[in-house]
Design a protein around this motif. Structure first.
Motif, PDB file in Angstrom:
ATOM      1  N   UNK A 237      95.509  55.756 -21.252  1.00 58.86           N
ATOM      2  CA  UNK A 237      96.630  55.433 -22.124  1.00 58.86           C
ATOM      3  C   UNK A 237      97.115  54.027 -21.793  1.00 58.86           C
ATOM      4  N   UNK A 238      97.700  53.360 -22.769  1.00 58.08           N
ATOM      5  CA  UNK A 238      98.211  52.003 -22.546  1.00 58.08           C
ATOM      6  C   UNK A 238      99.372  51.991 -21.564  1.00 58.08           C
ATOM      7  N   UNK A 239      99.960  53.156 -21.341  1.00 57.53           N
ATOM      8  CA  UNK A 239     101.014  53.273 -20.341  1.00 57.53           C
ATOM      9  C   UNK A 239     100.570  52.660 -19.014  1.00 57.53           C
ATOM     10  N   UNK A 240      99.309  52.881 -18.646  1.00 58.31           N
ATOM     11  CA  UNK A 240      98.849  52.461 -17.325  1.00 58.31           C
ATOM     12  C   UNK A 240      98.884  50.933 -17.167  1.00 58.31           C
ATOM     13  N   UNK A 241      98.169  50.182 -18.005  1.00 59.10           N
ATOM     14  CA  UNK A 241      98.249  48.729 -17.831  1.00 59.10           C
ATOM     15  C   UNK A 241      99.648  48.169 -18.124  1.00 59.10           C
ATOM     16  N   UNK A 242     100.306  48.675 -19.146  1.00 54.09           N
ATOM     17  CA  UNK A 242     101.581  48.057 -19.535  1.00 54.09           C
ATOM     18  C   UNK A 242     102.666  48.306 -18.485  1.00 54.09           C
ATOM     19  N   UNK A 243     102.699  49.495 -17.929  1.00 53.00           N
ATOM     20  CA  UNK A 243     103.692  49.753 -16.881  1.00 53.00           C
ATOM     21  C   UNK A 243     103.348  48.974 -15.623  1.00 53.00           C
ATOM     22  N   UNK A 291     101.409  52.796 -27.933  1.00 51.96           N
ATOM     23  CA  UNK A 291     102.281  53.355 -26.906  1.00 51.96           C
ATOM     24  C   UNK A 291     103.513  52.474 -26.737  1.00 51.96           C
ATOM     25  N   UNK A 292     104.673  53.114 -26.643  1.00 50.07           N
ATOM     26  CA  UNK A 292     105.876  52.339 -26.325  1.00 50.07           C
ATOM     27  C   UNK A 292     106.295  52.635 -24.884  1.00 50.07           C
ATOM     28  N   UNK A 355      99.732  68.221 -31.240  1.00 53.94           N
ATOM     29  CA  UNK A 355     100.553  67.297 -30.474  1.00 53.94           C
ATOM     30  C   UNK A 355     100.164  65.856 -30.814  1.00 53.94           C
ATOM     31  N   UNK A 356     101.126  65.049 -31.255  1.00 47.16           N
ATOM     32  CA  UNK A 356     100.823  63.653 -31.591  1.00 47.16           C
ATOM     33  C   UNK A 356     101.597  62.663 -30.736  1.00 47.16           C
ATOM     34  N   UNK A 357     102.538  63.158 -29.962  1.00 53.06           N
ATOM     35  CA  UNK A 357     103.306  62.253 -29.097  1.00 53.06           C
ATOM     36  C   UNK A 357     103.982  63.028 -27.982  1.00 53.06           C
ATOM     37  N   UNK A 358     104.052  62.386 -26.816  1.00 48.40           N
ATOM     38  CA  UNK A 358     104.896  62.898 -25.739  1.00 48.40           C
ATOM     39  C   UNK A 358     105.794  61.751 -25.344  1.00 48.40           C
ATOM     40  N   UNK A 359     107.068  62.002 -25.302  1.00 50.07           N
ATOM     41  CA  UNK A 359     107.997  60.968 -24.844  1.00 50.07           C
ATOM     42  C   UNK A 359     108.572  61.453 -23.519  1.00 50.07           C
ATOM     43  N   UNK A 389     106.160  56.667 -24.440  1.00 47.53           N
ATOM     44  CA  UNK A 389     105.910  57.650 -25.480  1.00 47.53           C
ATOM     45  C   UNK A 389     104.842  57.141 -26.433  1.00 47.53           C
ATOM     46  N   UNK A 390     104.100  58.083 -27.002  1.00 43.34           N
ATOM     47  CA  UNK A 390     103.095  57.691 -27.983  1.00 43.34           C
ATOM     48  C   UNK A 390     103.794  57.426 -29.302  1.00 43.34           C
ATOM     49  N   UNK A 391     103.376  56.352 -29.942  1.00 47.70           N
ATOM     50  CA  UNK A 391     104.041  56.010 -31.218  1.00 47.70           C
ATOM     51  C   UNK A 391     103.068  55.273 -32.131  1.00 47.70           C
ATOM     52  N   UNK A 392     102.022  55.966 -32.461  1.00 48.61           N
ATOM     53  CA  UNK A 392     101.628  57.350 -32.173  1.00 48.61           C
ATOM     54  C   UNK A 392     100.155  57.417 -31.816  1.00 48.61           C
TER      55      UNK A 392
END
Length: 426
Positions: A237-243, A291-292, A355-359, A389-392
């Motif tokens: 998920x983009x969460x990993x690099x972006x965070x 991803x946001x 499921x399309x998003x988890x925030x 969160x996924x968006x989306x």
RNA sequence: GGAGAGGUGCCUGAGUGGUUAAAGGAGCAGUUUGCUAAACUGUCACCGGGUAACUGGUGCAUGGGUUCGAAUCCCAUCCUCUCCGCCA
């Protein structure tokens, strides 16, 4: 991971939280951890004292040498021998304690927010919101087709071609299918920009430190694709690099909150989770996702979580999809999250919620690993909170759009994306 | 991939074995001030001890080693830059 100081001061609260998360035998691990911690601190004190003595002698040797008193210098050099041996032993045991503590801390999941319901399985998740469209679900005719039939009928996604060049779970999007996917990505990115998020295009591989930073490692080692030759992981998920852009960063108060959005492909091995019920777009090894990510002060994070949820809901409304929001129960919530709301859209032909998003709000779970902090008004270092969160996520949105909007003469796309697709119908 | 140079705090940057992460700048805080500016003072992070003032230790890319003592010497690894090669 949890902060040691927090566990030390809130032992019972920690155990209670772990129980809600269905962590097995939490008393044991907390006892072990605190026992090692107290030994560690004792050892630290002893080591500090020993090193202080050794430092004093070194200084003295230096002074004597300068003064030309060589014999005296040689004499006190001998005193350091014992200290050296002692400090080496202490250092070794200190390192051992620290390794053990880190190992234990890495095993401990985040504590759930108080609003997280007790529960074991997805059935125990709590529906906290249903959209107007979800309250009167679309009725499909008996011959309505599920997504895996529709994509064949209109020839917009080809799984067999994907199998040929890569393997199962790597679909090839074709023609209007490819265009629709790209349109949705652009739509999501533009919406996020309007909502004040800064667009980021990160690498889609990350190093090991990044995997640890956001908590995929060591917990989910086997779920990520790993490039042996270079020691890199394909991102799930983009969460990993972006965070991880903010690993080892001390932010200024006026830079907060950080609001980033990124579009990346996501890679998941999904080892062991394939079953007969998983068909077509429902579960893939590679899929696209916008991803946001937000980084906020501790006191703001729950309000931010709500804002992010409202934002995701607004996207689903614009896509005219029926959806509901679930508050995940203690047993279903992910390892690092304190609170997680899942967004599910109704896919009318499968008659299933997808499921399309988890925030999620991770509170300090990630920032403690990332060492992501800011200095508060009184000059004290404070860990920040991370949310994402996924968006989306694209495939299931695609699935629901195809199924819910199918008619005898084609699939009618929602108005919001016409300007992105360039066509209104497939 | 080949050759060379380099990695010191938020930034610039000195430091080739002996008190010290010099010095300057930025930001922040405090003092002074009618306000602003200026000036002055303070201010790296982490782990311990202490109610606290304060105090011990560690950190100069990372990991080892030599030494009474390492930013400085040695070994390995990683990364960055320049040139060459290759290349979207």
């Amino acid at each position: 991971m949890l902060q040691l100081s927090f566990i030390r001061e809130n032992k019972e609260l920690t155990i209670k939280g772990l129980k809600k998360k269905l962590f097995k035998n939490p008393e044991q691990i907390i006892e072990d951890l605190l026992a090692i911690d107290s030994k560690r601190r004792e050892t630290q004190s002893l080591l500090d004292g020993t090193l202080a003595k050794a430092n004093a002698i070194s200084k003295e040797v230096g002074n004597l040498m300068k003064a030309g008193k060589k014999e005296e210098a040689e004499a006190i050099k001998l005193e350091t021998l014992e200290l050296k041996g002692k400090s080496k032993d202490l250092m070794n045991s200190l390192a051992e304690y620290e390794t053990k503590m880190t190992e234990l801390l890495y095993q401990i999941p985040n504590l759930p927010h108080e609003s997280v319901p007790e529960g074991r399985t997805p059935e125990d998740n709590e529906v906290v919101f249903e959209s107007e469209r979800a309250k009167k679900l679309p009725e499909m005719s008996a011959d309505a087709l599920p997504q895996w039939e529709l994509i064949k009928k209109y020839d917009i996604i080809d799984f067999d071609l994907g199998i040929k060049i890569a393997g199962a779970g790597f679909p090839v999007y074709k023609g209007k299918g490819a265009r629709l996917q790209r349109a949705l990505v652009n739509f999501f990115l533009d919406e996020a920009s309007k909502a004040g998020y800064t667009e980021m295009q990160p690498p889609i591989v990350v190093n090991e430190a990044s995997g640890y930073g956001t908590g995929q490692l060591p917990d989910k080692e086997g779920q990520m694709y790993f490039i042996q030759a270079d020691g890199l992981y394909l991102i799930p998920t983009a969460e990993v690099p972006i965070t991880n852009l903010y690993r080892d960063v001390i932010l200024k108060a006026d830079e907060l909150p950080i609001k980033n959005v990124g579009f990346t492909p996501c890679f998941r091995r999904e080892a062991g989770s394939w079953g007969a019920h998983v068909r077509g777009l429902n579960r893939l090894h590679q899929f696209d996702k916008v991803e946001i990510v937000q980084i906020t002060k501790a006191e703001d994070s729950y309000n931010t979580h709500k804002i992010m949820c409202d934002y995701v809901a607004s996207l689903l409304e614009k896509l005219e999809l029926p959806f509901r929001i679930l508050r995940l129960c203690g047993g279903d919530i992910s390892f690092g999250a304190a609170l997680c709301y899942d967004f599910e859209v109704y896919s009318a032909a499968q008659k299933r919620w997808l499921e399309v998003s988890s925030v999620s709000n991770f509170e300090t779970f990630q920032t403690n690993r990332l060492k992501l902090r800011y200095k508060d008004e009184s000059g004290k270092m404070q860990l920040l909170h991370t949310l994402n969160g996924s968006a989306l996520a694209l495939p299931r949105i695609l699935a629901a759009l195809l199924e819910n909007n199918q008619t005898a003469d084609g699939i009618n796309l929602p108005k919001a994306i016409w300007e992105y697709t360039g066509f209104e119908k497939i």
